[in-house]
Design a protein around this motif. Structure first.
Motif, PDB file in Angstrom:
ATOM      1  N   SER A 199      34.730  42.459  48.500  1.00 17.80           N
ATOM      2  CA  SER A 199      35.958  43.043  48.565  1.00 17.80           C
ATOM      3  C   SER A 199      35.442  44.323  48.796  1.00 17.80           C
ATOM      4  N   THR A 200      34.592  44.574  47.243  1.00 17.07           N
ATOM      5  CA  THR A 200      34.270  45.424  46.462  1.00 17.07           C
ATOM      6  C   THR A 200      32.626  45.567  46.216  1.00 17.07           C
ATOM      7  N   ASP A 201      32.119  46.599  45.810  1.00 19.92           N
ATOM      8  CA  ASP A 201      30.351  46.918  45.361  1.00 19.92           C
ATOM      9  C   ASP A 201      30.758  47.122  43.796  1.00 19.92           C
ATOM     10  N   THR A 202      31.580  47.757  43.164  1.00 14.90           N
ATOM     11  CA  THR A 202      32.346  48.410  41.731  1.00 14.90           C
ATOM     12  C   THR A 202      33.337  47.709  41.564  1.00 14.90           C
ATOM     13  N   ILE A 203      33.509  48.693  40.150  1.00 12.00           N
ATOM     14  CA  ILE A 203      34.253  48.096  39.841  1.00 12.00           C
ATOM     15  C   ILE A 203      34.580  49.014  38.441  1.00 12.00           C
ATOM     16  N   THR A 204      35.943  49.954  38.481  1.00 15.69           N
ATOM     17  CA  THR A 204      35.551  51.089  37.389  1.00 15.69           C
ATOM     18  C   THR A 204      37.097  50.669  36.544  1.00 15.69           C
ATOM     19  N   PHE A 205      36.781  51.211  35.143  1.00 12.04           N
ATOM     20  CA  PHE A 205      37.605  50.517  34.016  1.00 12.04           C
ATOM     21  C   PHE A 205      38.699  51.985  34.000  1.00 12.04           C
ATOM     22  N   GLY A 206      40.099  51.380  33.779  1.00 17.78           N
ATOM     23  CA  GLY A 206      40.792  52.557  33.289  1.00 17.78           C
ATOM     24  C   GLY A 206      41.176  53.223  32.745  1.00 17.78           C
ATOM     25  N   GLU A 207      41.224  54.415  32.505  1.00 22.40           N
ATOM     26  CA  GLU A 207      41.735  55.447  31.144  1.00 22.40           C
ATOM     27  C   GLU A 207      41.868  55.318  29.767  1.00 22.40           C
ATOM     28  N   GLU A 208      42.709  54.060  29.616  1.00 22.88           N
ATOM     29  CA  GLU A 208      42.950  54.109  27.906  1.00 22.88           C
ATOM     30  C   GLU A 208      42.431  53.121  27.545  1.00 22.88           C
ATOM     31  N   SER A 209      41.656  53.806  26.392  1.00 26.76           N
ATOM     32  CA  SER A 209      41.126  53.229  25.514  1.00 26.76           C
ATOM     33  C   SER A 209      41.826  51.561  24.774  1.00 26.76           C
ATOM     34  N   ASP A 210      40.817  50.452  24.338  1.00 30.94           N
ATOM     35  CA  ASP A 210      41.436  49.606  23.951  1.00 30.94           C
ATOM     36  C   ASP A 210      42.298  48.658  24.688  1.00 30.94           C
ATOM     37  N   THR A 211      41.842  48.475  25.779  1.00 27.02           N
ATOM     38  CA  THR A 211      42.669  47.645  26.512  1.00 27.02           C
ATOM     39  C   THR A 211      42.176  46.735  27.007  1.00 27.02           C
ATOM     40  N   ASN A 212      42.335  45.837  27.729  1.00 30.72           N
ATOM     41  CA  ASN A 212      42.160  44.651  28.317  1.00 30.72           C
ATOM     42  C   ASN A 212      42.479  44.100  29.968  1.00 30.72           C
ATOM     43  N   GLN A 213      41.339  44.249  30.299  1.00 32.32           N
ATOM     44  CA  GLN A 213      41.921  45.247  31.792  1.00 32.32           C
ATOM     45  C   GLN A 213      41.774  43.617  32.452  1.00 32.32           C
ATOM     46  N   THR A 214      42.630  43.792  34.264  1.00 26.24           N
ATOM     47  CA  THR A 214      41.766  42.671  34.662  1.00 26.24           C
ATOM     48  C   THR A 214      41.629  42.790  36.300  1.00 26.24           C
ATOM     49  N   THR A 215      40.648  42.668  37.541  1.00 23.79           N
ATOM     50  CA  THR A 215      40.999  43.258  38.351  1.00 23.79           C
ATOM     51  C   THR A 215      40.095  41.719  39.723  1.00 23.79           C
ATOM     52  N   SER A 216      40.394  41.681  40.631  1.00 25.49           N
ATOM     53  CA  SER A 216      40.021  40.599  41.339  1.00 25.49           C
ATOM     54  C   SER A 216      39.030  40.897  42.340  1.00 25.49           C
ATOM     55  N   ILE A 217      38.388  40.324  43.038  1.00 28.22           N
ATOM     56  CA  ILE A 217      37.125  40.321  43.893  1.00 28.22           C
ATOM     57  C   ILE A 217      37.021  39.013  44.825  1.00 28.22           C
ATOM     58  N   ARG A 218      37.378  40.050  46.238  1.00 27.25           N
ATOM     59  CA  ARG A 218      37.414  38.234  47.500  1.00 27.25           C
ATOM     60  C   ARG A 218      36.194  38.443  48.054  1.00 27.25           C
ATOM     61  N   SER A 219      36.048  37.255  48.528  1.00 26.65           N
ATOM     62  CA  SER A 219      35.227  36.917  49.204  1.00 26.65           C
ATOM     63  C   SER A 219      36.100  36.840  50.907  1.00 26.65           C
ATOM     64  N   ILE A 220      35.167  37.975  51.979  1.00 30.46           N
ATOM     65  CA  ILE A 220      35.279  38.001  53.246  1.00 30.46           C
ATOM     66  C   ILE A 220      34.530  37.517  53.972  1.00 30.46           C
ATOM     67  N   PRO A 221      34.772  36.755  54.783  1.00 35.70           N
ATOM     68  CA  PRO A 221      33.839  36.566  56.332  1.00 35.70           C
ATOM     69  C   PRO A 221      33.297  38.065  57.138  1.00 35.70           C
ATOM     70  N   GLU A 222      32.079  38.033  57.141  1.00 35.65           N
ATOM     71  CA  GLU A 222      31.627  39.459  57.277  1.00 35.65           C
ATOM     72  C   GLU A 222      32.308  39.616  58.663  1.00 35.65           C
ATOM     73  N   LYS A 223      32.191  38.770  59.904  1.00 35.11           N
ATOM     74  CA  LYS A 223      32.649  38.866  60.836  1.00 35.11           C
ATOM     75  C   LYS A 223      34.245  39.036  60.914  1.00 35.11           C
TER      76      LYS A 223
END
Length: 601
Positions: free
Chosen positions: A233-257
């Motif tokens: 679902s994406t080629d990149t990840i971007t960290f949030g702007e706040e320091s000293d944080t533990n963040q979470t993101t999801s990357i989902r597989s999608i049928p190309e067609k």
């Protein structure tokens, strides 16, 4: 003294004495050459005593190479990289960048950077580069686990360190790393949203990581064995702007067609990229997403965020979105203050600043700085043939031509010319209120005010004598490229010159015998410096092995007369500290403070 072509050139001079003497003729003898060596040392930029990692592979030796008086560490790195075996190309910068990625990864299983990254790195940058990066990582991993502090390379700080002129043999160059202050858990999910793996990475607030060549490519392979192909679902990840944080993101597989996508570009008003382009993909099950525009110092986006609903797009289509960033308005002012006083001591006392410039006792009039056409105030500026300037006063480098305190890249203290910061100008521009600025080769900006900066090279055509002012002396060469040394001239020597010769944006001065010396203000001056031959100790005076007065070599009693052979200033390698004048004597250095010593006429 330098090594050239495998030969050490030693001068047996006639008519050369101490300060103020005039050079005439010289005889030369040759000796077997020795290598020049220096070490790159990764350190915590906030605590340079802390070494991030150590490795013998960062000890760089240049054998029998030609390099001019004004060579920088960057020049020597290029020489060393050229000498790498053809089957194992080497880039020290890329190796340090790779180590930065690797140490920010998870240790053990579920790593983001694996064999895919290795294969790409070797193909793109050479086996020597990856082997060095991997060696640094293995050394770091021996001393750390998953709870360890991670570090991110400060690339701007590294380029600043490498731009310094080379020091003594076996010197150390600090490679600045910042503490990585955020972490992110990447949840790898199937088409239906089931999490099949977690990867934890570390980085800096606002940093974007390109996931190409990561182990996520491997994660797709089991799904791509059949006729149906998948993409993430994406080629990149971007960290949030706040320091000293533990963040979470999801990357989902999608049928190309079934995939459809959106490409978000982040550009300035002149369409220059200011942040990495973001590509997101989805299918008919995708939900509406709001993507926050990244923070760019000194700029404001025309959209704080963009909202995309990929399920509403047709299969195979790509929605292009452009977020424009406008430079912030700000008040005037260069924010350039006075100089700082360096430390140092003699028998418990405190030295006062050396004061003035040893190359003539005053400041440069600055008339040799041509601000010329500085652009239209938009910050785009006018490109110029690169030339070098040096700092005359305390000044700051900024990310943008319109200066704001929070956009300062680095502080440069006021120093004598021998240790003054040197910058390469590539563009002339202006601030929003029309103040002239220089854009430097690393993308940062400094004032073009002649009170603060000046051209690095003397240009006068009527000089008859130039005086050697640099503590290291200056070399005389057969050619204008300054690569064919015939002898070395000590600090304080007066050298007769015949004419100035322009070489690109630099100058050389030809001597009556046809040889050349540099026209750099860091090395010579047309004004005779005030020199000291002897001093008398007014109290107990210690001789130190180093110019910063930290290692005592011996002591002189009150009343002793001490022979002086030259001068230097402390903290020459510290960009943020001004120097204090010292006298060079047998065995090392002593204070030049009149509280402790009296000049003997």
């Amino acid at each position: 003294m330098r090594w050239h072509n495998g030969l050490l050139v030693l001068a047996a001079t006639v008519g050369v004495g101490l300060a103020g003497s005039t050079w005439s003729e010289a005889q030369t003898v040759t000796a077997k050459a020795a290598p020049y060596t220096f070490t790159l040392q990764p350190v915590d930029k906030d605590d340079t005593a802390h070494k991030v990692v150590e490795s013998d592979e960062l000890k760089i030796t240049v054998d029998d190479e030609k390099f001019p008086d004004e060579a920088t560490y960057s020049d020597l790195i290029k020489q060393a990289e050229k000498a790498a075996p053809f089957y194992a190309p080497l880039s020290y910068r890329e190796a340090l960048n790779s180590f930065s990625l690797l140490n920010n990864d998870q240790i053990g299983n579920s790593q983001l950077w694996g064999n895919e990254y290795k294969a790409w790195s070797i193909s793109e940058h050479g086996a020597g580069t990856f082997n060095l990066a991997n060696k640094l990582y293995e050394n770091w991993k021996k001393e750390n686990d998953n709870s360890a502090q991670r570090y991110t390379l400060d690339t701007t700080g590294l380029e600043n360190e490498l731009s310094h002129e080379i020091g003594e043999n076996n010197s150390t160059v600090n490679v600045p790393f910042s503490k990585s202050t955020v972490s992110m858990t990447i949840k790898v999910q199937t088409k239906s949203g089931i999490t099949v793996g977690n990867i934890v990475v570390h980085g800096m607030p606002g940093e974007t990581i390109d996931l190409k060549h990561s182990t996520l490519e491997t994660a797709l392979r089991p799904w791509n064995w059949g006729t149906e192909k998948y993409v993430f679902s994406t080629d990149t990840i971007t960290f949030g702007e706040e320091s000293d944080t533990n963040q979470t993101t999801s990357i989902r597989s999608i049928p190309e067609k079934e995939a459809r996508s959106a490409t978000i570009k982040y550009v300035s008003e002149d369409n220059t990229e200011v942040a990495k382009t973001k590509v997101i993909r989805g299918d008919d099950k995708s939900k509406e997403q709001t993507i926050t525009s990244p923070t760019v110092e000194g700029h404001t986006p025309d959209q704080a965020s963009v909202t995309v609903n990929l399920s509403e797009l047709e299969i195979g289509t790509n929605q292009e979105i452009t977020v424009k960033y406008k430079a912030n308005e700000t008040g005037g002012g260069d924010n350039n203050g006075g100089g700082n006083n360096g430390g140092g001591n003699n028998g418990g006392g405190t030295d006062t600043p050396g004061g003035g410039d040893e190359n003539g006792g005053g400041t440069d009039p600055g008339t040799d700085v041509d601000t010329g056409n500085n652009g239209n105030g938009s910050g785009s500026g006018t490109a110029v043939t690169p030339f070098k300037i040096y700092g005359k006063q305390k000044l700051y480098r900024y990310t943008n031509p319109t200066f704001q305190n929070h956009q300062r890249v680095q502080t440069h203290a006021k120093k004598t010319r021998a240790h003054a910061p040197v910058f390469t100008v590539v563009k002339k521009t202006t601030s929003k209120n029309g103040a002239a600025r220089y854009q430097l080769s690393d993308g940062s900006h400094v004032t073009a005010n002649s009170k603060y900066v000046a051209n690095l090279y003397w240009k006068g055509n009527n000089y008859k004598t130039l005086h050697v002012t640099n503590p290291k002396g200056v070399n005389v060469h057969r050619n204008t490229g300054l690569t064919s040394k015939v002898r070395h001239m000590k600090q304080g020597t007066a050298i007769k010159v015949a004419k100035v010769v322009k070489v690109g944006q630099t100058t050389r001065y030809q001597l009556p015998n046809g040889n050349y010396i540099t026209g750099s203000k860091k090395y010579v001056s047309p004004t005779k410096p005030k020199t000291v031959q002897k001093v008398k100790a007014k109290t107990t005076v210690r001789v130190y092995k180093d110019v910063n007065l930290t290692k005592v070599a011996k002591t002189y009693k009150k009343g002793a007369t001490i022979k002086v052979s030259g001068w230097d200033h402390s903290h020459g390698d510290k960009t943020h500290r001004s120097g204090v004048k010292r006298y060079k004597v047998a065995g090392g250095f002593i204070t030049a403070n009149s509280k402790y010593v009296k000049v003997v006429k």
